[in-house]
Design a protein around this motif. Structure first.
Motif, PDB file in Angstrom:
ATOM      1  N   ARG A 311       0.840  -1.256   0.017  1.00 31.24           N
ATOM      2  CA  ARG A 311       0.055   0.022   0.154  1.00 31.24           C
ATOM      3  C   ARG A 311       0.764   1.107   0.054  1.00 31.24           C
ATOM      4  NH1 ARG A 311      -5.243  -0.862   0.215  1.00 31.24           N
ATOM      5  NH2 ARG A 311      -6.147  -2.642   0.994  1.00 31.24           N
ATOM      6  N   ARG A 312       2.013   1.451   0.625  1.00 30.84           N
ATOM      7  CA  ARG A 312       2.925   2.483   0.593  1.00 30.84           C
ATOM      8  C   ARG A 312       3.474   2.664  -0.751  1.00 30.84           C
ATOM      9  NH1 ARG A 312       4.501   0.967   5.859  1.00 30.84           N
ATOM     10  NH2 ARG A 312       5.862  -0.597   5.131  1.00 30.84           N
ATOM     11  N   VAL A 313       3.818   1.431  -1.517  1.00 29.22           N
ATOM     12  CA  VAL A 313       4.055   1.710  -2.865  1.00 29.22           C
ATOM     13  C   VAL A 313       3.222   2.272  -3.720  1.00 29.22           C
ATOM     14  CG1 VAL A 313       5.464   0.692  -4.737  1.00 29.22           C
ATOM     15  CG2 VAL A 313       6.285   0.146  -2.705  1.00 29.22           C
ATOM     16  N   THR A 396      -6.485  -7.199  -4.100  1.00 25.46           N
ATOM     17  CA  THR A 396      -6.134  -8.295  -3.010  1.00 25.46           C
ATOM     18  C   THR A 396      -6.459  -7.437  -1.583  1.00 25.46           C
ATOM     19  OG1 THR A 396      -3.794  -7.453  -2.924  1.00 25.46           O
ATOM     20  CG2 THR A 396      -4.449  -9.031  -4.640  1.00 25.46           C
ATOM     21  N   ASP A 397      -6.233  -8.193  -0.554  1.00 21.33           N
ATOM     22  CA  ASP A 397      -6.358  -7.526   0.712  1.00 21.33           C
ATOM     23  C   ASP A 397      -5.325  -6.530   1.015  1.00 21.33           C
ATOM     24  OD1 ASP A 397      -8.692  -9.442   1.051  1.00 21.33           O
ATOM     25  OD2 ASP A 397      -7.426 -10.871   2.333  1.00 21.33           O
ATOM     26  N   LYS A 398      -4.259  -6.681   0.528  1.00 20.45           N
ATOM     27  CA  LYS A 398      -3.170  -5.737   0.749  1.00 20.45           C
ATOM     28  C   LYS A 398      -3.088  -4.653  -0.445  1.00 20.45           C
ATOM     29  CE  LYS A 398      -0.193  -9.408   3.049  1.00 20.45           C
ATOM     30  NZ  LYS A 398       0.911 -10.025   2.950  1.00 20.45           N
ATOM     31  N   GLY A 399      -4.001  -4.582  -1.079  1.00 19.07           N
ATOM     32  CA  GLY A 399      -3.885  -3.714  -2.253  1.00 19.07           C
ATOM     33  C   GLY A 399      -3.901  -4.115  -3.596  1.00 19.07           C
ATOM     34  N   LEU A 400      -3.881  -3.153  -4.646  1.00 20.75           N
ATOM     35  CA  LEU A 400      -3.933  -3.524  -5.994  1.00 20.75           C
ATOM     36  C   LEU A 400      -2.818  -3.961  -6.508  1.00 20.75           C
ATOM     37  CD1 LEU A 400      -6.609  -3.344  -8.006  1.00 20.75           C
ATOM     38  CD2 LEU A 400      -5.481  -1.530  -8.788  1.00 20.75           C
ATOM     39  N   ILE A 401      -2.750  -5.173  -7.513  1.00 17.17           N
ATOM     40  CA  ILE A 401      -1.517  -5.531  -7.993  1.00 17.17           C
ATOM     41  C   ILE A 401      -1.969  -6.082  -9.464  1.00 17.17           C
ATOM     42  CG2 ILE A 401      -1.629  -8.073  -7.219  1.00 17.17           C
ATOM     43  CD1 ILE A 401       1.297  -8.072  -6.939  1.00 17.17           C
ATOM     44  N   ALA A 427      -1.814 -13.973  -7.099  1.00 15.56           N
ATOM     45  CA  ALA A 427      -1.759 -12.345  -6.635  1.00 15.56           C
ATOM     46  C   ALA A 427      -2.532 -12.279  -5.316  1.00 15.56           C
ATOM     47  CB  ALA A 427      -2.597 -11.543  -7.684  1.00 15.56           C
ATOM     48  N   ARG A 428      -3.446 -13.060  -5.198  1.00 15.51           N
ATOM     49  CA  ARG A 428      -4.283 -12.999  -3.805  1.00 15.51           C
ATOM     50  C   ARG A 428      -3.677 -13.952  -2.884  1.00 15.51           C
ATOM     51  NH1 ARG A 428      -8.749 -13.560  -7.816  1.00 15.51           N
ATOM     52  NH2 ARG A 428     -10.006 -11.636  -7.761  1.00 15.51           N
ATOM     53  N   ASP A 429      -2.874 -14.914  -3.298  1.00 15.27           N
ATOM     54  CA  ASP A 429      -2.228 -15.698  -2.286  1.00 15.27           C
ATOM     55  C   ASP A 429      -0.800 -15.046  -1.896  1.00 15.27           C
ATOM     56  OD1 ASP A 429      -4.254 -17.518  -2.019  1.00 15.27           O
ATOM     57  OD2 ASP A 429      -3.369 -18.935  -3.539  1.00 15.27           O
ATOM     58  N   GLY A 430      -0.483 -13.714  -2.629  1.00 17.15           N
ATOM     59  CA  GLY A 430       0.893 -13.199  -2.349  1.00 17.15           C
ATOM     60  C   GLY A 430       2.142 -13.972  -2.917  1.00 17.15           C
TER      61      GLY A 430
END
Length: 528
Positions: A311-313, A396-401, A427-430
């Protein structure tokens, strides 16, 4: 100690022992010494990948006249020379990482290629593999640690055969300091309250209110005090309605006729200034504002939410894109009637594809036809890209990729559908690999499944364009039948908006691209 050979090692030339005095060479041709192999390598001066270090202090060794070795005061004779494990750079934009999980424990043997730990980068969770054999001796940064800078020491390894329990963290490279929170400017110390003289009968020392002009006139007319009521106006203002309620209560005999006695003025301390300008009778309430432009929020008025590296990036990249890339927007409506018909036929044959797969395929075919849009901006000028690589936005839960469909123009709709499913799950599993989300020549963001009719997306630099896709919706439109008579027909339309970098894709080029894209999407046979 006598003998013609080293135990278990064969004969060794005495000239290799550089520390032995010359006259010792005349004594025995070889000695028998009981010690481990790493020590023999050190004494003989043989090259090894990492020499053993002798402990500082009283530990020492010497060669005597009787061809014997003697060890003195050996509190810790040998100390393993560790192999440092540093926080690696796992993506071009990565500046720091988080330790998600250690996959090896201290004292556990490690082979080259084994997974040591999982590291969360600015894009995904990547596994760090060992580059050599050894033993994991020390975990310097525990799992769950965040914001570890690149190059920081996160662990130590030793070679096989060395005592991993003797490893100590080097003094010059310790655990990275935690990222400090931004300093909150110190709050000014409260100034001593200066009593102000009573004005127009309002008592000093009672609760102070800000009065509206109408409320002030009513209170003075009926000899009432605002402290006898409750202020309900915005920011603590005592309104006309509040004053009328007080008058009603007085007439009902629920409040005393006389005003409350005046409280004695507070005694000023010696440190207070001898004289100060009296403030207004009804100053603003002493309530800290929720926010001040250009200043951090007041303490206690917010809840801090921890931000992931992703999210910071994302925040950094979006800010750079909107502030440095001149965005231009073009919108078009496309009829999905033919696509939906083909999709229904494919479902009958147990071939599952989505409308988004047709959109990706149509964009790839159009980019192949118009290579002038398949470009990027590298800071100096446009660059023509050799292949059509479509980046597909995945939430994803951590942001858009944005995982990438490589060479999408050479793939069919079903092959694109299979690739999207695999990459979306990773992507969703990281679990995306760096090469699966880095690069790309054109992006597509589809929010139709969330019920969004249309929207405009932010360009993902260094790409030049991104296509925002809304939901398909039924629309009644006039059309001519076979005999040329006007007739109302229902059409399934979607609205697409292309954001383009005006430095490389001007309005005319963007318009022609959307026209070609619409033609390809409305005639799915072109996509075969």
């Amino acid at each position: 100690m006598q003998g013609g050979a080293w135990a278990g090692l064969g004969a060794v030339d005495l000239s290799a022992l550089r520390a032995v005095p010359e006259k010792a060479g005349k004594m025995a041709a070889s000695w028998r010494l009981r010690c481990d192999l790493p020590l023999l390598r050190y004494l003989l001066g043989f090259g090894s990948r990492r020499s053993l270090g002798l402990a500082q202090g009283a530990a020492a060794w010497s060669v005597g006249r009787g061809a014997s070795w003697r060890w003195f005061h050996g509190t810790q004779l040998l100390q393993a020379d560790p192999i440092k494990i540093l926080m690696p750079s796992l993506s071009p934009t990565m500046e720091q990482g988080n330790i998600v999980k250690w996959l090896k424990k201290e004292g556990e043997a490690v082979s080259a290629g084994d997974s040591l730990c999982e590291i969360e980068t600015d894009k995904a969770v990547v596994t760090l593999d060992a580059s050599d054999d050894g033993i994991l001796a020390k975990i310097v940064v525990e799992e769950g640690a965040k914001n570890i800078k690149l190059g920081s020491l996160i662990g130590l390894m030793v070679e096989e055969g060395e005592d991993w329990k003797l490893v100590e963290i080097p003094k010059d490279t310790g655990a990275p300091p935690p990222v400090s929170k931004p300093a909150v400017p110190p709050q000014p110390s409260p100034q001593p309250q200066i009593p102000s003289p009573a004005k127009k009968g309002h008592t000093v020392g009672t609760a102070r209110f800000r009065l509206s002009p109408a409320a002030r006139n009513i209170l003075e007319k009926y000899s009432l005090d605002a402290s006898q009521g409750t202020a309900t106006g915005p920011r603590g203002i005592f309104t006309k309605e509040d004053a009328l309620k007080l008058v009603e209560l007085k007439q009902m005999g629920k409040i005393p006729e006389s005003r409350p006695a005046a409280a004695p003025p507070p005694t000023l301390s010696a440190s207070a200034p001898p004289q100060a300008t009296a403030g207004p009778s009804y100053p603003r309430p002493m309530i800290p504002p929720v926010s001040i432009p250009g200043q951090p929020n007041a303490a206690g008025t917010f809840t801090e939410i921890p931000a992931s590296n992703i999210r910071r990036v994302i925040a950094k990249r979006l800010t750079e894109s909107k502030s440095t890339v001149p965005h231009a927007y073009a919108t078009a409506d496309c009829d999905l009637g033919a696509v939906l018909k083909v999709r229904r036929d494919l479902v009958k044959d147990d071939i599952k594809v989505s409308v988004n797969d047709f959109i990706i395929r149509a964009a790839a075919v159009t980019l192949k036809q118009m290579p002038g849009v398949n470009v990027s901006w590298d800071g100096e000028g446009p660059k023509q890209l050799p292949s059509v690589d479509i980046s597909v936005a995945v939430a994803t839960d951590k942001g858009l990729i944005t995982p990438i469909i490589k060479d999408a123009a050479a793939k069919g709709v079903q092959e694109i559908a299979d690739s999207v499913k695999v990459l979306s799950k990773k992507a969703r599993d990281g679990k995306l690999l760096p090469e699966e989300y880095q690069g790309g020549s054109f992006s597509i963001s589809n929010l139709g499944m969330f019920g969004i009719d249309e929207f405009a997306a932010v360009i993902n630099p260094p790409q030049a364009c991104i296509l925002a896709v809304g939901r398909f919706r039924p629309v009644l439109k006039l059309a001519e039948d076979e005999e040329g008579n006007p007739q109302l027909r229902q059409h399934q339309l979607i609205t697409v908006t292309m954001s383009s970098d005006s430095r490389v894709v001007d309005d005319e080029l963007a318009t022609r691209f959307l026209e070609s894209f619409k033609a390809n999407l409305e005639n799915p046979m072109r996509l075969a």
